[in-house]
Design a protein around this motif. Structure first.
Motif, PDB file in Angstrom:
ATOM      1  N   VAL A   1     -10.408   3.095  -3.000  1.00 26.50           N
ATOM      2  CA  VAL A   1     -10.161   1.856  -2.270  1.00 26.50           C
ATOM      3  C   VAL A   1     -10.040   0.703  -3.258  1.00 26.50           C
ATOM      4  O   VAL A   1      -9.170  -0.153  -3.120  1.00 26.50           O
ATOM      5  CB  VAL A   1     -11.277   1.603  -1.229  1.00 26.50           C
ATOM      6  CG1 VAL A   1     -11.121   0.236  -0.592  1.00 26.50           C
ATOM      7  CG2 VAL A   1     -11.296   2.704  -0.177  1.00 26.50           C
TER       8      VAL A   1
ATOM      9  N   SER B   1      -5.632  10.269   6.864  1.00 22.21           N
ATOM     10  CA  SER B   1      -6.420  10.677   5.709  1.00 22.21           C
ATOM     11  C   SER B   1      -6.723  12.177   5.725  1.00 22.21           C
ATOM     12  O   SER B   1      -7.127  12.749   4.741  1.00 22.21           O
ATOM     13  CB  SER B   1      -7.731   9.884   5.653  1.00 22.21           C
ATOM     14  OG  SER B   1      -8.488  10.110   6.819  1.00 22.21           O
TER      15      SER B   1
ATOM     16  N   GLU C   1      -5.328   3.831   9.044  1.00 18.78           N
ATOM     17  CA  GLU C   1      -4.836   5.147   8.635  1.00 18.78           C
ATOM     18  C   GLU C   1      -5.835   6.237   9.022  1.00 18.78           C
ATOM     19  O   GLU C   1      -5.450   7.290   9.536  1.00 18.78           O
ATOM     20  CB  GLU C   1      -4.593   5.191   7.125  1.00 18.78           C
ATOM     21  CG  GLU C   1      -3.414   4.355   6.667  1.00 18.78           C
ATOM     22  CD  GLU C   1      -3.228   4.399   5.158  1.00 18.78           C
ATOM     23  OE1 GLU C   1      -3.677   5.377   4.514  1.00 18.78           O
ATOM     24  OE2 GLU C   1      -2.626   3.452   4.623  1.00 18.78           O
TER      25      GLU C   1
ATOM     26  N   GLU D   1      -8.842  -2.925   3.452  1.00 18.08           N
ATOM     27  CA  GLU D   1      -9.796  -2.006   4.077  1.00 18.08           C
ATOM     28  C   GLU D   1      -9.465  -1.790   5.550  1.00 18.08           C
ATOM     29  O   GLU D   1      -9.615  -0.677   6.068  1.00 18.08           O
ATOM     30  CB  GLU D   1     -11.221  -2.522   3.905  1.00 18.08           C
ATOM     31  CG  GLU D   1     -11.694  -2.447   2.463  1.00 18.08           C
ATOM     32  CD  GLU D   1     -12.946  -3.242   2.177  1.00 18.08           C
ATOM     33  OE1 GLU D   1     -13.431  -3.986   3.067  1.00 18.08           O
ATOM     34  OE2 GLU D   1     -13.462  -3.126   1.046  1.00 18.08           O
TER      35      GLU D   1
ATOM     36  N   LEU E   1      -6.514   0.605   5.725  1.00 22.30           N
ATOM     37  CA  LEU E   1      -6.973   1.964   5.427  1.00 22.30           C
ATOM     38  C   LEU E   1      -7.774   2.539   6.596  1.00 22.30           C
ATOM     39  O   LEU E   1      -7.673   3.736   6.889  1.00 22.30           O
ATOM     40  CB  LEU E   1      -7.802   1.974   4.142  1.00 22.30           C
ATOM     41  CG  LEU E   1      -7.051   1.551   2.870  1.00 22.30           C
ATOM     42  CD1 LEU E   1      -8.005   1.480   1.686  1.00 22.30           C
ATOM     43  CD2 LEU E   1      -5.878   2.467   2.590  1.00 22.30           C
TER      44      LEU E   1
ATOM     45  N   ILE F   1       0.845  -1.200   0.000  1.00 19.99           N
ATOM     46  CA  ILE F   1       0.000   0.000   0.000  1.00 19.99           C
ATOM     47  C   ILE F   1       0.879   1.250   0.000  1.00 19.99           C
ATOM     48  O   ILE F   1       0.663   2.180  -0.785  1.00 19.99           O
ATOM     49  CB  ILE F   1      -0.965  -0.008   1.196  1.00 19.99           C
ATOM     50  CG1 ILE F   1      -2.019  -1.115   1.020  1.00 19.99           C
ATOM     51  CG2 ILE F   1      -1.645   1.361   1.363  1.00 19.99           C
ATOM     52  CD1 ILE F   1      -2.871  -1.378   2.255  1.00 19.99           C
TER      53      ILE F   1
END
Length: 103
Positions: free
Chosen positions: A60, A101, A95, A89, A92, A36
């Motif tokens: 995504v 983000s 994150e 997922e 993410l 990623i």
């Protein structure tokens, strides 16, 4: 908050709960994280000298497709194809949970 690989792995395990929660070792999950972040770097998202706005953010689905592609090329990867999306997922979501983000 700063990205912490150990906490990301713990978060991923907690996020996917179920029979395959502990199916993959830390190295396999770290491989997903690395893929990623390599994707982010290759797309210029991590370059402070590059003008990059939110409209350039990959979806995504694009990230999942990239991880799946890279894992398919990795002979040492054992992650089942159907587990890739939930694990990506989860990473993410980690994150997001630390505010990455928003940066």
């Amino acid at each position: 908050m700063e990205f912490d690989e150990t906490k990301a792995i713990e978060f991923m395990r907690a996020h996917v709960q179920g029979e395959w929660q502990n199916m993959y070792d830390d190295d396999q999950l770290l491989n997903i994280i690395d893929i990623i972040w390599d994707f982010y770097e290759d797309s210029g998202m991590l370059d402070m000298n590059t003008a990059f706005d939110d409209s350039d953010d990959p979806t995504v689905e694009q990230i999942i497709a990239h991880v799946a592609k890279m894992l398919s090329k990795d002979k040492g990867a054992i992650i089942a194809r159907e587990h890739i999306a939930p694990l990506v997922e989860a990473e993410l979501a980690y994150e997001d949970s630390i505010g990455l983000s928003d940066e």
